[in-house]
Design a protein around this motif. Structure first.
Motif, short mmCIF file in Angstrom:
data_model
loop_
_atom_site.label_atom_id
_atom_site.label_comp_id
_atom_site.label_asym_id
_atom_site.label_seq_id
_atom_site.Cartn_x
_atom_site.Cartn_y
_atom_site.Cartn_z
N LEU A 89 0.87 -1.17 0.00
CA LEU A 89 0.00 0.00 0.00
C LEU A 89 0.90 1.22 0.00
N ILE A 90 0.76 2.05 -1.02
CA ILE A 90 1.55 3.27 -1.13
C ILE A 90 0.64 4.42 -0.73
N SER A 91 0.93 5.03 0.40
CA SER A 91 0.12 6.12 0.92
C SER A 91 0.83 7.44 0.67
N VAL A 92 0.11 8.38 0.05
CA VAL A 92 0.69 9.68 -0.27
C VAL A 92 -0.11 10.75 0.46
N ASP A 93 0.52 11.41 1.42
CA ASP A 93 -0.07 12.59 2.04
C ASP A 93 0.42 13.78 1.23
N TYR A 94 -0.50 14.60 0.77
CA TYR A 94 -0.10 15.72 -0.10
C TYR A 94 -0.86 16.98 0.25
N ARG A 95 -0.31 18.08 -0.22
CA ARG A 95 -0.90 19.40 -0.05
C ARG A 95 -1.18 19.98 -1.42
N ILE A 96 -2.40 20.45 -1.62
CA ILE A 96 -2.73 21.13 -2.87
C ILE A 96 -2.10 22.52 -2.79
N ARG A 97 -1.23 22.82 -3.73
CA ARG A 97 -0.43 24.05 -3.67
C ARG A 97 -1.28 25.32 -3.72
N SER A 98 -2.37 25.31 -4.48
CA SER A 98 -3.12 26.54 -4.70
C SER A 98 -3.97 26.98 -3.50
N ASN A 139 -3.61 25.18 -0.17
CA ASN A 139 -2.99 24.69 1.06
C ASN A 139 -3.79 23.62 1.79
N THR A 140 -4.72 22.93 1.13
CA THR A 140 -5.46 21.87 1.80
C THR A 140 -4.68 20.57 1.71
N ARG A 141 -4.83 19.74 2.73
CA ARG A 141 -4.10 18.47 2.79
C ARG A 141 -5.05 17.32 2.53
N HIS A 142 -4.53 16.31 1.83
CA HIS A 142 -5.30 15.12 1.49
C HIS A 142 -4.40 13.91 1.54
N ASN A 143 -5.02 12.74 1.42
CA ASN A 143 -4.28 11.48 1.43
C ASN A 143 -4.80 10.61 0.31
N TYR A 144 -3.89 9.92 -0.38
CA TYR A 144 -4.26 8.99 -1.45
C TYR A 144 -3.51 7.68 -1.20
N VAL A 145 -4.21 6.54 -1.37
CA VAL A 145 -3.58 5.24 -1.20
C VAL A 145 -3.67 4.48 -2.51
N PHE A 146 -2.52 3.98 -2.97
CA PHE A 146 -2.41 3.23 -4.22
C PHE A 146 -2.01 1.80 -3.88
N ASP A 147 -2.77 0.83 -4.38
CA ASP A 147 -2.45 -0.58 -4.17
C ASP A 147 -1.50 -1.03 -5.26
N PHE A 148 -0.33 -1.52 -4.87
CA PHE A 148 0.65 -2.02 -5.82
C PHE A 148 0.85 -3.50 -5.54
N TYR A 149 0.56 -4.31 -6.54
CA TYR A 149 0.68 -5.75 -6.40
C TYR A 149 1.98 -6.21 -7.02
N GLN A 150 2.81 -6.87 -6.25
CA GLN A 150 4.06 -7.38 -6.78
C GLN A 150 3.82 -8.56 -7.71
N SER A 151 2.85 -9.36 -7.43
CA SER A 151 2.60 -10.52 -8.28
C SER A 151 1.12 -10.56 -8.63
N GLU A 152 0.84 -10.18 -9.88
CA GLU A 152 -0.54 -10.22 -10.33
C GLU A 152 -0.81 -11.53 -11.03
N GLY A 153 -2.05 -11.93 -11.03
CA GLY A 153 -2.42 -13.17 -11.69
C GLY A 153 -3.30 -14.00 -10.79
N THR A 154 -3.69 -15.13 -11.27
CA THR A 154 -4.54 -16.01 -10.49
C THR A 154 -3.90 -17.37 -10.37
N GLU A 155 -4.30 -18.08 -9.37
CA GLU A 155 -3.80 -19.44 -9.21
C GLU A 155 -4.55 -20.34 -10.18
N THR A 156 -3.83 -21.28 -10.78
CA THR A 156 -4.49 -22.20 -11.71
C THR A 156 -4.41 -23.61 -11.18
#
Length: 138
Positions: free
Chosen positions: A110-119, A121-138
Motif C-alpha cells: 500500500l503506497i500512501s501519499v499525504d499531499y498538499r494542494i499548492r493553490s 494549502n489543503t491536505r489530502h491522502n491517497y492510497v495506491f495498491d501495488f501488487y508485486q505478483s498479479e495473476g490467479t492461481e491455476t
C-alpha cells in the motif's frame, strides 16, 4: 459538477477510466481532489516510455516486482513515487510517502501519499495498491 471551493488551477479533466454519458453524448469529467487522485493513479500505474508524446512520464515500479519485501524495497519505492510526483504533478506537494506491506503473502504494497494542494494549502491522502505478483492461481 465543479467544486466551487477549489480554484481553476486544479483543473477539470476526463474521468478515469473514461466514461461516456448516454443521454448527453459527452464524457464524464472529474475535477478538484477527484481529478488529482485520478491523475496520481494514472501516474503511478504508467511505465516511462508508454506515452508517445511524454516518454519520461510515469513511475517505474516494475523493476521492483521481484524484489523481496524489505526495508530497502520500501525506501526505494517511496523515493520513486515522490520523485514522480514532483516531476509530473505540479498541482500538489507530496508531504509524506509511506509504503506498508499490507499482505506480504499476496505481494501487496500500500503506497500512501499525504499531499498538499499548492493553490489552496489543503491536505489530502491517497492510497495506491501495488501488487508485486498479479495473476490467479491455476
Amino acid at each position: 459538477m465543479p467544486d466551487q471551493n477549489l480554484p481553476a488551477f486544479i483543473g477539470t479533466g476526463w474521468a478515469f477510466p473514461p466514461d461516456f454519458l448516454m443521454g448527453s453524448h459527452t464524457v464524464r469529467m472529474s475535477d478538484g481532489v477527484e481529478d488529482i487522485e485520478q491523475s496520481l493513479r494514472i501516474l503511478l500505474s504508467t511505465l516511462p516510455g508508454e506515452r508517445a508524446m511524454r516518454p519520461d512520464y510515469g513511475c517505474d515500479l516494475t523493476p521492483l516486482l521481484f524484489e523481496p519485501l524489505t526495508t530497502t524495497l520500501r525506501t526505494v519505492t517511496e523515493d520513486r513515487v515522490k520523485t514522480s510526483i514532483y516531476l509530473h504533478e505540479p498541482r500538489i506537494e507530496p508531504l509524506r510517502v509511506a509504503v506498508s506491506m499490507a499482505d506480504a503473502n499476496a505481494g501487496m504494497l500500500l503506497i500512501s501519499v499525504d499531499y498538499r494542494i499548492r493553490s489552496n494549502n489543503t491536505r489530502h491522502n491517497y492510497v495506491f495498491d501495488f501488487y508485486q505478483s498479479e495473476g490467479t492461481e491455476t
